[in-house]
Structure formats: C-alpha cells, structure tokens
Design a protein around this motif. Structure first.
Motif, PDB file in Angstrom:
ATOM      1  N   MET A   1       0.848  -1.191   0.000  1.00 32.87           N
ATOM      2  CA  MET A   1       0.000   0.000   0.000  1.00 32.87           C
ATOM      3  C   MET A   1       0.880   1.237   0.000  1.00 32.87           C
ATOM      4  SD  MET A   1      -2.942   1.368   2.638  1.00 32.87           S
ATOM      5  CE  MET A   1      -4.235   0.424   1.858  1.00 32.87           C
ATOM      6  N   ALA A   2       0.702   2.089  -1.012  1.00 32.15           N
ATOM      7  CA  ALA A   2       1.452   3.338  -1.117  1.00 32.15           C
ATOM      8  C   ALA A   2       0.562   4.486  -0.654  1.00 32.15           C
ATOM      9  CB  ALA A   2       1.908   3.560  -2.558  1.00 32.15           C
ATOM     10  N   ILE A   3       1.099   5.307   0.234  1.00 34.59           N
ATOM     11  CA  ILE A   3       0.351   6.439   0.767  1.00 34.59           C
ATOM     12  C   ILE A   3       1.083   7.735   0.445  1.00 34.59           C
ATOM     13  CG2 ILE A   3      -0.218   7.635   2.908  1.00 34.59           C
ATOM     14  CD1 ILE A   3      -1.236   5.123   4.055  1.00 34.59           C
ATOM     15  N   HIS A   4       0.330   8.692  -0.076  1.00 32.97           N
ATOM     16  CA  HIS A   4       0.832  10.053  -0.266  1.00 32.97           C
ATOM     17  C   HIS A   4      -0.076  10.958   0.551  1.00 32.97           C
ATOM     18  CE1 HIS A   4       2.606  13.564  -2.168  1.00 32.97           C
ATOM     19  NE2 HIS A   4       1.391  14.006  -2.444  1.00 32.97           N
ATOM     20  N   ALA A   5       0.513  11.648   1.528  1.00 33.59           N
ATOM     21  CA  ALA A   5      -0.283  12.478   2.431  1.00 33.59           C
ATOM     22  C   ALA A   5       0.276  13.889   2.471  1.00 33.59           C
ATOM     23  CB  ALA A   5      -0.285  11.871   3.831  1.00 33.59           C
ATOM     24  N   TRP A   6      -0.580  14.826   2.816  1.00 33.46           N
ATOM     25  CA  TRP A   6      -0.116  16.197   3.010  1.00 33.46           C
ATOM     26  C   TRP A   6      -0.829  16.810   4.183  1.00 33.46           C
ATOM     27  CZ3 TRP A   6      -3.222  15.531  -1.507  1.00 33.46           C
ATOM     28  CH2 TRP A   6      -4.472  16.147  -1.445  1.00 33.46           C
TER      29      TRP A   6
ATOM     30  N   LEU B   1      -0.189   9.703  -8.472  1.00 33.14           N
ATOM     31  CA  LEU B   1       0.223   8.525  -7.707  1.00 33.14           C
ATOM     32  C   LEU B   1      -0.179   7.241  -8.437  1.00 33.14           C
ATOM     33  CD1 LEU B   1       1.478   7.379  -5.120  1.00 33.14           C
ATOM     34  CD2 LEU B   1      -0.785   7.546  -4.042  1.00 33.14           C
ATOM     35  N   THR B   2      -1.359   7.224  -9.018  1.00 30.85           N
ATOM     36  CA  THR B   2      -1.800   6.042  -9.761  1.00 30.85           C
ATOM     37  C   THR B   2      -0.901   5.773 -10.959  1.00 30.85           C
ATOM     38  OG1 THR B   2      -4.106   6.347  -9.082  1.00 30.85           O
ATOM     39  CG2 THR B   2      -3.710   5.018 -11.061  1.00 30.85           C
ATOM     40  N   LEU B   3      -0.560   6.817 -11.694  1.00 31.48           N
ATOM     41  CA  LEU B   3       0.339   6.643 -12.838  1.00 31.48           C
ATOM     42  C   LEU B   3       1.690   6.099 -12.380  1.00 31.48           C
ATOM     43  CD1 LEU B   3      -0.440   9.897 -14.884  1.00 31.48           C
ATOM     44  CD2 LEU B   3      -1.012   7.541 -15.520  1.00 31.48           C
ATOM     45  N   LEU B   4       2.180   6.621 -11.269  1.00 31.76           N
ATOM     46  CA  LEU B   4       3.461   6.151 -10.736  1.00 31.76           C
ATOM     47  C   LEU B   4       3.375   4.679 -10.350  1.00 31.76           C
ATOM     48  CD1 LEU B   4       6.350   6.743  -9.680  1.00 31.76           C
ATOM     49  CD2 LEU B   4       5.296   7.406  -7.504  1.00 31.76           C
ATOM     50  N   MET B   5       2.329   4.301  -9.636  1.00 35.17           N
ATOM     51  CA  MET B   5       2.189   2.917  -9.204  1.00 35.17           C
ATOM     52  C   MET B   5       1.987   1.970 -10.384  1.00 35.17           C
ATOM     53  SD  MET B   5       2.710   2.633  -5.989  1.00 35.17           S
ATOM     54  CE  MET B   5       3.964   3.888  -6.253  1.00 35.17           C
ATOM     55  N   ASP B   6       1.343   2.434 -11.436  1.00 30.96           N
ATOM     56  CA  ASP B   6       1.185   1.589 -12.621  1.00 30.96           C
ATOM     57  C   ASP B   6       2.546   1.202 -13.209  1.00 30.96           C
ATOM     58  OD1 ASP B   6      -1.541   1.538 -12.460  1.00 30.96           O
ATOM     59  OD2 ASP B   6      -1.876   3.129 -13.948  1.00 30.96           O
ATOM     60  N   GLN B   7       3.515   2.128 -13.157  1.00 33.53           N
ATOM     61  CA  GLN B   7       4.862   1.813 -13.648  1.00 33.53           C
ATOM     62  C   GLN B   7       5.501   0.717 -12.790  1.00 33.53           C
ATOM     63  OE1 GLN B   7       7.136   5.464 -13.795  1.00 33.53           O
ATOM     64  NE2 GLN B   7       5.472   6.590 -14.773  1.00 33.53           N
ATOM     65  N   TRP B   8       5.272   0.774 -11.488  1.00 32.44           N
ATOM     66  CA  TRP B   8       5.865  -0.219 -10.594  1.00 32.44           C
ATOM     67  C   TRP B   8       5.113  -1.539 -10.634  1.00 32.44           C
ATOM     68  CZ3 TRP B   8      10.435   0.141  -7.985  1.00 32.44           C
ATOM     69  CH2 TRP B   8      11.082   1.383  -8.087  1.00 32.44           C
ATOM     70  N   ARG B   9       3.841  -1.500 -10.962  1.00 34.13           N
ATOM     71  CA  ARG B   9       3.099  -2.756 -11.155  1.00 34.13           C
ATOM     72  C   ARG B   9       3.705  -3.559 -12.302  1.00 34.13           C
ATOM     73  NH1 ARG B   9      -1.360   0.787  -9.879  1.00 34.13           N
ATOM     74  NH2 ARG B   9      -2.476   0.027  -8.026  1.00 34.13           N
TER      75      ARG B   9
END
Length: 290
Positions: free
Chosen positions: A181-186, A216-224
């Motif tokens: 699970m990847a979390i990006h928070a601010w 974040l979704t685009l980034l995770m798609d690369q890692w998938r």
C-alpha cells in the motif's frame, strides 16, 4: 561473509531482543548471513580519575556487551536454525559504532530504545542517529505483532524522486508475498494547503487531491509492471504524513519511508521521519536517498 548481511544491534534490553528476533527472521527470509553487533564504551557521565578505575569499569561494560552478544546469537539460532550468524563486539560510543557497523550491509536493524539512563526517551539515541546517518536502510523495531498482516506500507512524499524507497518496499513485499500500500499524504494549514511546493486555498483541496491521486496512480502503474506479482493499492490522504504512516504501521508488517521524507508545510527534513518513529506500532524502515 560474502553476501551482504543483515546487521542488528543488541545491548541486552528487551527492545534489542525484539530487534534481534526480527533481524534473524529477515536474514533467513533474504537468505543472507546475520551479523550481531554490540558496543562498549564508558558512559559520558562517568568521570574516573585513575586508570585502574577506568579499566575496571570498562572491563565490566565489555563483559556486559559480550554476554548480550552471546545471548542474542543463541536467540537468533533458535529462531532460524541453519542461519549463518556472526557476533561483532565493537568499541566506542554506541550510536556512532552501531551506525558505522551498517556500512555495506543489506540493512541495519535497531531497537526503538535501549537500556541506561536515557531508555525512557521517546526515541533512543542509537535509533535516532542510525536513522539519520546510516549508509544503508535502517529498520527500527518496536511493538511487533506476532501475526503477520501480509502488508507492506510505503510513504511516497516526493512523487518525482522516490525510486529508492519504492524499490526497497516492493522487494520487501515480494519477499513476504505481501500486498503493498502506497500512501501520499499532506498537511493542510487552516489558511490553505501545501502540495508539491505550492499553496492552494481551502476551496482547491478537492482539485489538489484529485491531481495527486492521478499522479500517484500513474506512478504505481509503472511499478506494477516491474513487480507484477505484488498486489498494489494506493491512497492519497489529507492529513499529517507522520500520523497517517504511524496509523498504517498498526496493520502492516513493515512501513517504509525515505530518510528525507518531508513536507513543504512542515518544518525540517526530519519532521515526518521522527513523527513516524515516535508513534509507530511496528517496524519502520528508513531508506537513504539514492
């Protein structure tokens, strides 16, 4: 030892025993050796004028260190039969000696805090120094649950500079056959929101959140694509990153953050890292920038 070992520090405390147990299981999982280190030095508050007194106290400290190493090695051997284990007594101030022992290691594992006059500090001096200065990833172990959650969490602060922390997190998830699970928070002050270095008015919160979620979704798609066998989910959270990641640690086997995890709305490069370490419910891995 030819393979990069997992290095763990012990001082005989309950916190360091948990660190040794975690490190032994990790070394067995990674199929690498385990190196157990312990430091011996005179405490700073001890002032001894005569050399015989200094030698006697230092001899006692070294004896305690050697007993802690022997007990830790025996504990690791019971937990992971067949694991190659080396003990390494080191000299000098504990924080620096332990941190230096991680040079060239796969990772350095330390307890949340140790024994001694400062054991009640929120974050022990060895853990804090190692997290700030070690050349390898550092895992700070505390309150580890006995049952596995099959979940690795990762904090993604800088969406454009996170290759190191994501590589470590995905490798850990793959080893454990766990979800990631990847979390990006601010953090949003009352007068606006900080994201990606810019300030947004409160009305722009939803727009900023949607933009961050897409990125974040685009980034995770690369890692998938790189790790097709690791189930991945991602979430953008409006809140203090440290609190969000500390909460995640209660239901994860490991939470991974970057050493330089920070936020434009928070003071100091270490604000997120120390907030996570001080309030975590399980092991936290701090990965140095690549």
């Amino acid at each position: 030892m030819t393979a990069r070992p997992v290095v763990v520090a012990t001082d005989g405390s309950g916190e360091s025993v948990r660190a040794v147990e975690w490190a032994a299981r990790e070394a067995a999982l990674c199929r690498v050796p385990l190196r157990i280190v312990s430091a011996a030095s005179l405490p700073k508050m001890v002032v001894l004028q005569l050399q015989p007194e200094r030698d006697a106290v230092l001899g006692y400290v070294r004896g305690q260190r050697d007993r802690a190493l022997a007990a830790a090695a025996a504990r690791a051997a019971r937990l992971a039969p067949g694991l190659l284990i080396e003990t390494d007594p080191v000299e000098g101030p504990a924080a620096r000696a332990v941190t230096n022992s991680g040079s060239g290691a796969l990772m350095l594992v330390v307890g949340f805090r140790g024994i001694g006059a400062f054991a009640a500090m929120p974050l022990g001096s060895v853990a804090r120094y190692a997290a700030d200065h070690a050349s390898c990833p550092v895992v700070v172990v505390r309150d580890e649950a006995a049952a596995g959650h099959r979940l690795v969490g990762v904090g993604v602060g800088d969406l454009e500079d996170c290759a190191g922390v994501l590589t470590f997190a995905f490798e850990q998830a793959a080893l454990r056959q766990a979800r990631l699970m990847a979390i990006h928070a601010w953090h949003a002050p009352q007068d606006g929101i900080f994201w990606a270095g810019d300030r947004f008015p409160p009305a722009g919160l939803h727009v900023a959140a949607a933009g961050a979620a897409r990125q974040l979704t685009l980034l995770m798609d690369q890692w998938r694509e790189k790790y097709p066998d690791v189930p991945v989910s991602e979430e953008v959270i409006h809140g203090h990153p440290g609190r969000a990641l500390a909460a995640l640690s209660a239901r994860a086997d490991l939470v991974v953050i970057s050493r330089h995890a920070s936020h434009p709305g928070l003071r100091g490069l270490s604000s997120v890292r120390h907030a996570v370490l001080n309030h975590a419910h399980g092991p936290i891995a701090i990965v140095p920038s690549s």
